[in-house]
Scaffold this active site. Structure first.
Site, short mmCIF file in Angstrom:
data_model
loop_
_atom_site.label_atom_id
_atom_site.label_comp_id
_atom_site.label_asym_id
_atom_site.label_seq_id
_atom_site.Cartn_x
_atom_site.Cartn_y
_atom_site.Cartn_z
N LYS A 164 0.87 -1.18 0.00
CA LYS A 164 0.00 0.00 0.00
C LYS A 164 0.91 1.23 0.00
O LYS A 164 1.61 1.48 0.97
CB LYS A 164 -0.89 -0.02 1.24
CG LYS A 164 -1.85 1.13 1.34
CD LYS A 164 -2.73 0.97 2.58
CE LYS A 164 -3.80 2.03 2.67
NZ LYS A 164 -4.65 1.80 3.87
N ASP A 174 -13.07 1.81 7.90
CA ASP A 174 -13.47 1.66 6.50
C ASP A 174 -13.96 0.25 6.20
O ASP A 174 -13.53 -0.39 5.25
CB ASP A 174 -12.27 2.02 5.61
CG ASP A 174 -12.69 2.34 4.18
OD1 ASP A 174 -13.86 2.68 3.95
OD2 ASP A 174 -11.82 2.24 3.29
#
Length: 161
Positions: free
Chosen positions: A59, A154
């Site tokens: 990421k 999230d």
């Protein structure tokens, strides 16, 4: 390998085109092989770890996010929390660092599979037993995180593999 559809947090705002770092090697170790997903803050790559045999996920925080100290701090906290979490239903943390130009990244085990959102799109339907099994696994992973003092901000079908 098929590429996954791009995703982003705000469906009313399409993602900005990003530099594709595919082919780049981070820390003389992680060769970025292709984009798995893109969000408003980062791009997630499938990568090869030269020290291991299994593929990994990297990421990489977008460059424009680095000018926002609060978002940079949030990314660093995410890496710190991930480093201390080990659970069957969470991707294992491997590493975190920054590129020579200062781009932050987090490396985790790659969870190969399709996001839940793909299982539920169009005419596709999951049977009740599968829904319960997935729900229990998600709840177990979240409960573990909560006991560790981490709140996942999230949780959505595109983040569940």
């Amino acid at each position: 390998m098929p590429r996954r559809a791009l995703e982003w947090s705000d469906p009313s705002r399409p993602p900005t085109p990003r530099d594709d770092h595919t082919g780049r090697v981070l820390a003389d170790r992680y060769r970025l092989e292709g984009v798995l997903a893109q969000t408003t803050t980062s791009t997630i790559y499938r990568a090869h770890d030269s020290r291991g045999s299994a593929p990994v996920a990297v990421k990489l925080l977008h460059p424009e996010i680095h000018v926002d100290p609060a978002r940079v701090e949030r990314f660093k906290r995410e890496a710190k929390f991930l480093a201390n979490l080990r659970h069957t239903h969470l991707a294992d943390f491997i590493d975190t660092d920054s590129t020579p130009e200062g781009l932050l990244y987090i490396v985790t085990a790659l969870i190969d599979g399709r996001p839940l959102v793909e299982w539920c799109s169009g005419d596709a339907r999951l049977d009740a037993e599968t829904v319960c099994r997935i729900g229990v696994q998600v709840a177990e992973g979240l409960a573990y995180m909560h006991r560790a003092g981490v709140l996942h901000r999230d949780v959505k079908a595109s983040n569940i593999i």
